[in-house]
Motif scaffolding. Sequence first.
Motif, short mmCIF file in Angstrom:
data_model
loop_
_atom_site.label_atom_id
_atom_site.label_comp_id
_atom_site.label_asym_id
_atom_site.label_seq_id
_atom_site.Cartn_x
_atom_site.Cartn_y
_atom_site.Cartn_z
N TYR A 237 0.82 -1.21 0.00
CA TYR A 237 0.00 0.00 0.00
C TYR A 237 0.86 1.26 0.00
O TYR A 237 0.58 2.21 -0.74
N ASP A 238 1.89 1.30 0.82
CA ASP A 238 2.73 2.49 0.88
C ASP A 238 3.42 2.76 -0.45
O ASP A 238 3.57 3.91 -0.87
N LYS A 274 -12.91 -0.56 -8.14
CA LYS A 274 -12.32 -1.88 -7.98
C LYS A 274 -12.20 -2.30 -6.51
O LYS A 274 -11.47 -3.24 -6.18
N PHE A 275 -12.95 -1.61 -5.65
CA PHE A 275 -12.82 -1.88 -4.21
C PHE A 275 -13.13 -3.32 -3.85
O PHE A 275 -12.59 -3.88 -2.89
N TYR A 276 -14.03 -3.97 -4.63
CA TYR A 276 -14.43 -5.34 -4.33
C TYR A 276 -13.32 -6.34 -4.63
O TYR A 276 -13.34 -7.47 -4.15
N ARG A 279 -9.21 -4.39 -0.92
CA ARG A 279 -9.49 -3.17 -0.16
C ARG A 279 -8.43 -2.10 -0.38
O ARG A 279 -8.66 -0.93 -0.07
N ILE A 280 -7.27 -2.48 -0.93
CA ILE A 280 -6.24 -1.49 -1.19
C ILE A 280 -6.75 -0.41 -2.15
O ILE A 280 -6.37 0.77 -2.05
N LEU A 284 -6.66 3.58 -1.63
CA LEU A 284 -6.00 4.47 -2.58
C LEU A 284 -6.96 5.56 -3.07
O LEU A 284 -6.56 6.72 -3.23
N ALA A 285 -8.21 5.19 -3.31
CA ALA A 285 -9.20 6.19 -3.73
C ALA A 285 -9.34 7.29 -2.69
O ALA A 285 -9.38 8.48 -3.02
#
Length: 305
Positions: A237-238, A274-276, A279-280, A284-285
Amino acid sequence: MNQRFVSIILLNYNSHQFTFDCVDSINEKTQNVQYEIIVVDNNSAPDKYEALQPVADRPNVRLIRSRINLGFSGGNMLGVQFANPTADYYYFLNNDCILRTNVCSQLTLFMDATPDAGLCGAQMFTGDGSREATFGYLPTLGSKIIGHSFVRTFNPALYPAIQQVYTEPIRVPFIMGSTLFVRASAFHAIGGFDVAHFLYVEEEDVAKRLLQIGFYAYLVPQAEYVHFTGQSTTRNYDVEKEYYISLFHYFRKYHSWPARALFRAYYVIKNGRKFYQDRIYARLAGFIWRGSPMRESLRHRQKIR
């Protein structure tokens, strides 16, 4: 005529074996130019740096150690400061690459014969021998909203087909950062890399600034190298956030406030939908909606060893 001098700069971060292989391929393949290899260790773990140190015993190599991780732009700029000040060209090459041809000589000959070339790059191949895209398009609202295929119909010279096999040099928007061969005088004129870019978008930015002073980017497909993609960077994620920090720094430099707002909406929707999948994307959103603040960059977490 005196041989041209190329300063080859490699960044190493906890990946010494790739650096050994890259250096060996350079020394094996490079002919007809004078060159040096500057290896910048970007604050690897102590045991990893110790494992790297024998690289300094190889021909033409100088090893530099940074006490903090400077990222791509900062690490390469550190290398530039130790480079031969009379170098004609800089070759910024990822350490997880090996040369397949006499790349430095081929690119030097091309640059010498092409006065408007500020930078160029060799054709990339993957580790399994597949041809890989070696250039990309500078981000514009038109290309993001209506797609590259559509805008290419109006300006094909500005949007050459990325997947096409080229046999002759072609002018392109920008060259991938794993193989940036840059005219030293032009690079000096723009002040080098923008060190605010920690990991991403450095190649777009340097191509844009070179274009502003009249220099273009080219792909030289006769020169070939292999890139073992992604071996030196762990995706998380970072790291994903870092891309958007750099991207929106680029937008702030070259695009108006209304355009930046549209870019932000575009990337929020692109990730949010694309959240489904993971969860990243939702995280990001939200990060992009907050403006991709540079204060959250990984470079601000550095501790001096």
